[in-house]
Write a protein that holds these residues in place. Structure first.
Motif, PDB file in Angstrom:
ATOM      1  N   ALA A 177      -0.086 -27.232   8.460  1.00  0.00           N
ATOM      2  CA  ALA A 177       0.071 -26.524   7.095  1.00  0.00           C
ATOM      3  C   ALA A 177       0.740 -27.345   6.136  1.00  0.00           C
ATOM      4  O   ALA A 177       1.911 -27.266   6.125  1.00  0.00           O
ATOM      5  N   LYS A 178      -0.205 -28.122   5.262  1.00  0.00           N
ATOM      6  CA  LYS A 178       0.625 -28.840   4.080  1.00  0.00           C
ATOM      7  C   LYS A 178       1.035 -27.830   3.137  1.00  0.00           C
ATOM      8  O   LYS A 178       2.122 -28.167   2.458  1.00  0.00           O
ATOM      9  N   LEU A 179       0.321 -26.811   2.917  1.00  0.00           N
ATOM     10  CA  LEU A 179       0.568 -25.649   1.986  1.00  0.00           C
ATOM     11  C   LEU A 179       0.420 -24.397   2.762  1.00  0.00           C
ATOM     12  O   LEU A 179      -0.703 -24.180   3.305  1.00  0.00           O
ATOM     13  N   LYS A 180       1.439 -23.427   2.539  1.00  0.00           N
ATOM     14  CA  LYS A 180       1.285 -22.253   3.417  1.00  0.00           C
ATOM     15  C   LYS A 180       1.804 -21.082   2.427  1.00  0.00           C
ATOM     16  O   LYS A 180       2.801 -21.215   1.582  1.00  0.00           O
ATOM     17  N   TRP A 181       0.819 -20.009   2.247  1.00  0.00           N
ATOM     18  CA  TRP A 181       1.314 -18.851   1.514  1.00  0.00           C
ATOM     19  C   TRP A 181       1.654 -17.674   2.683  1.00  0.00           C
ATOM     20  O   TRP A 181       0.909 -17.600   3.688  1.00  0.00           O
ATOM     21  N   ILE A 182       2.561 -17.022   2.176  1.00  0.00           N
ATOM     22  CA  ILE A 182       2.984 -15.761   3.082  1.00  0.00           C
ATOM     23  C   ILE A 182       2.535 -14.547   2.288  1.00  0.00           C
ATOM     24  O   ILE A 182       2.845 -14.382   1.414  1.00  0.00           O
ATOM     25  N   VAL A 183       1.981 -13.847   3.045  1.00  0.00           N
ATOM     26  CA  VAL A 183       1.366 -12.716   2.687  1.00  0.00           C
ATOM     27  C   VAL A 183       1.988 -11.524   3.439  1.00  0.00           C
ATOM     28  O   VAL A 183       1.856 -11.432   4.685  1.00  0.00           O
ATOM     29  N   GLN A 184       3.017 -10.311   2.587  1.00  0.00           N
ATOM     30  CA  GLN A 184       3.521  -9.492   3.282  1.00  0.00           C
ATOM     31  C   GLN A 184       2.387  -8.082   3.316  1.00  0.00           C
ATOM     32  O   GLN A 184       1.953  -7.991   2.271  1.00  0.00           O
ATOM     33  N   VAL A 185       2.416  -7.594   4.340  1.00  0.00           N
ATOM     34  CA  VAL A 185       1.720  -6.178   4.671  1.00  0.00           C
ATOM     35  C   VAL A 185       2.464  -5.116   5.244  1.00  0.00           C
ATOM     36  O   VAL A 185       3.424  -5.648   6.079  1.00  0.00           O
ATOM     37  N   ASN A 186       2.252  -3.998   4.862  1.00  0.00           N
ATOM     38  CA  ASN A 186       2.953  -2.948   5.493  1.00  0.00           C
ATOM     39  C   ASN A 186       2.460  -2.668   6.730  1.00  0.00           C
ATOM     40  O   ASN A 186       1.480  -3.015   7.317  1.00  0.00           O
ATOM     41  N   ARG A 187       2.938  -1.465   7.450  1.00  0.00           N
ATOM     42  CA  ARG A 187       2.483  -1.252   8.787  1.00  0.00           C
ATOM     43  C   ARG A 187       0.844  -0.748   8.875  1.00  0.00           C
ATOM     44  O   ARG A 187       0.358  -0.638   9.796  1.00  0.00           O
ATOM     45  N   SER A 188       0.611  -0.363   7.633  1.00  0.00           N
ATOM     46  CA  SER A 188      -0.842   0.044   7.615  1.00  0.00           C
ATOM     47  C   SER A 188      -1.751  -1.030   7.308  1.00  0.00           C
ATOM     48  O   SER A 188      -2.864  -0.734   7.145  1.00  0.00           O
ATOM     49  N   GLY A 189      -1.203  -2.097   7.129  1.00  0.00           N
ATOM     50  CA  GLY A 189      -2.112  -3.395   6.790  1.00  0.00           C
ATOM     51  C   GLY A 189      -2.423  -3.296   5.275  1.00  0.00           C
ATOM     52  O   GLY A 189      -3.054  -4.299   4.754  1.00  0.00           O
ATOM     53  N   GLU A 190      -1.762  -2.762   4.321  1.00  0.00           N
ATOM     54  CA  GLU A 190      -1.815  -2.797   3.136  1.00  0.00           C
ATOM     55  C   GLU A 190      -0.936  -4.102   2.251  1.00  0.00           C
ATOM     56  O   GLU A 190       0.231  -4.201   2.677  1.00  0.00           O
ATOM     57  N   PHE A 191      -1.383  -4.664   1.236  1.00  0.00           N
ATOM     58  CA  PHE A 191      -0.953  -5.620   0.707  1.00  0.00           C
ATOM     59  C   PHE A 191       0.509  -5.246  -0.036  1.00  0.00           C
ATOM     60  O   PHE A 191       0.644  -4.177  -0.680  1.00  0.00           O
ATOM     61  N   VAL A 192       1.648  -6.017   0.350  1.00  0.00           N
ATOM     62  CA  VAL A 192       2.856  -5.875  -0.261  1.00  0.00           C
ATOM     63  C   VAL A 192       3.260  -7.037  -1.394  1.00  0.00           C
ATOM     64  O   VAL A 192       3.520  -6.768  -2.470  1.00  0.00           O
ATOM     65  N   SER A 193       2.947  -8.142  -0.806  1.00  0.00           N
ATOM     66  CA  SER A 193       3.662  -9.445  -1.832  1.00  0.00           C
ATOM     67  C   SER A 193       3.010 -10.647  -1.046  1.00  0.00           C
ATOM     68  O   SER A 193       2.361 -10.729  -0.088  1.00  0.00           O
ATOM     69  N   ARG A 194       2.869 -11.633  -2.008  1.00  0.00           N
ATOM     70  CA  ARG A 194       2.434 -13.045  -1.680  1.00  0.00           C
ATOM     71  C   ARG A 194       3.324 -14.087  -2.413  1.00  0.00           C
ATOM     72  O   ARG A 194       3.685 -14.010  -3.321  1.00  0.00           O
ATOM     73  N   ARG A 195       3.809 -14.854  -1.694  1.00  0.00           N
ATOM     74  CA  ARG A 195       4.575 -16.121  -2.209  1.00  0.00           C
ATOM     75  C   ARG A 195       4.196 -17.342  -1.324  1.00  0.00           C
ATOM     76  O   ARG A 195       3.554 -17.390  -0.376  1.00  0.00           O
ATOM     77  N   CYS A 207       4.145  -8.908   8.818  1.00  0.00           N
ATOM     78  CA  CYS A 207       4.564  -7.264   8.854  1.00  0.00           C
ATOM     79  C   CYS A 207       5.831  -7.257   9.276  1.00  0.00           C
ATOM     80  O   CYS A 207       6.246  -7.575  10.404  1.00  0.00           O
ATOM     81  N   SER A 208       6.720  -6.421   8.352  1.00  0.00           N
ATOM     82  CA  SER A 208       7.969  -6.419   9.001  1.00  0.00           C
ATOM     83  C   SER A 208       8.284  -5.323   9.820  1.00  0.00           C
ATOM     84  O   SER A 208       8.596  -4.323   9.275  1.00  0.00           O
ATOM     85  N   ASP A 209       7.857  -5.448  10.902  1.00  0.00           N
ATOM     86  CA  ASP A 209       7.948  -4.300  11.870  1.00  0.00           C
ATOM     87  C   ASP A 209       8.906  -4.385  12.932  1.00  0.00           C
ATOM     88  O   ASP A 209       8.996  -3.688  13.840  1.00  0.00           O
TER      89      ASP A 209
END
Length: 218
Positions: free
Chosen positions: A69-87, A128-130
């Motif tokens: 991965a030369k470039l990576k995006w981190i997508v946070q989702v909650n325990r239900s799989g719903e979008f939280v943030s992207r960085r 997911c921060s589980d």
């Protein structure tokens, strides 16, 4: 072992007209069959596929494809799989990262039936921060990895191809410390590079300088 979307997406991206997917060859299922060339895509640890490769190489030409991965995006989702943030991840993968995995199978490059291809990609990682993941991610577990783009591809067909990693200004003998300094990498990574190049026969030990090994191109 969890198979993320990244594996199947690279497989779809990689295939060309005439390729066959998920073909049984001997006792194994191969990702892509291109004529007589067997193509295996490994997004994780090389040691997990080492035994399979060794057996297939006895009677077949095999190419191992590995993404970095030369470039990576981190997508946070909650325990239900719903979008939280992207960085955007601050970590940018480089071609030299290959040696973190190649250290498990360097001698395969001595086999004329084997070749290795690295894809430098843009990737999206769903977390997911589980509390079930690695401490390095503060307990967040990786739920999926997705392919967004392929920037470049590099093929290694012979151990001599890996000499391109060595800086041109290296003259004669060199140590891990000198190599690390010239390449701007850690000594630990330098040690992995020289270990791999030694095992594949591209360089050899020429002696010692005090307590440091001296290497030279074979």
């Amino acid at each position: 072992m969890t198979e993320y979307s990244l594996h199947s997406e690279i497989k779809e991206w990689y295939m060309v007209s005439g390729d066959e997917l998920e073909v049984k060859v001997e006792d194994f299922i191969v990702d892509v069959l291109r004529g007589r060339l067997l193509i295996e895509i490994q997004t994780g640890n090389f040691s997990a596929i080492k035994k399979k490769l060794i057996k297939l190489l006895l009677n077949n030409k095999v190419r191992l494809v590995h993404p970095i991965a030369k470039l990576k995006w981190i997508v946070q989702v909650n325990r239900s799989g719903e979008f939280v943030s992207r960085r955007k991840s601050p970590k940018k993968g480089k071609l030299t990262d290959l040696f973190h995995e190649l250290v498990h199978t360097p001698s395969l490059m001595k086999n004329r039936n084997f070749s290795l291809e690295v894809l430098l990609i843009e990737e999206e990682e769903l977390r997911c921060s589980d509390g079930r993941g690695s401490w390095k991610r503060k307990g967040a577990s990786v739920k999926d990895r997705k392919l967004l783009n392929v920037f470049d591809r590099v093929v290694f067909e012979d151990s001599r191809d890996f000499l391109e990693f060595l800086p041109k200004e290296l003259n004669g003998y060199f140590t891990n410390k000198v190599l690390a300094s010239k390449m701007g990498i850690s000594i630990r990574l330098s040690q992995k590079i020289t270990y791999c190049l030694r095992r594949m026969g591209a360089i050899s030990i020429a002696g010692k300088r005090r307590n440091e090994l001296l290497f030279q191109v074979s």
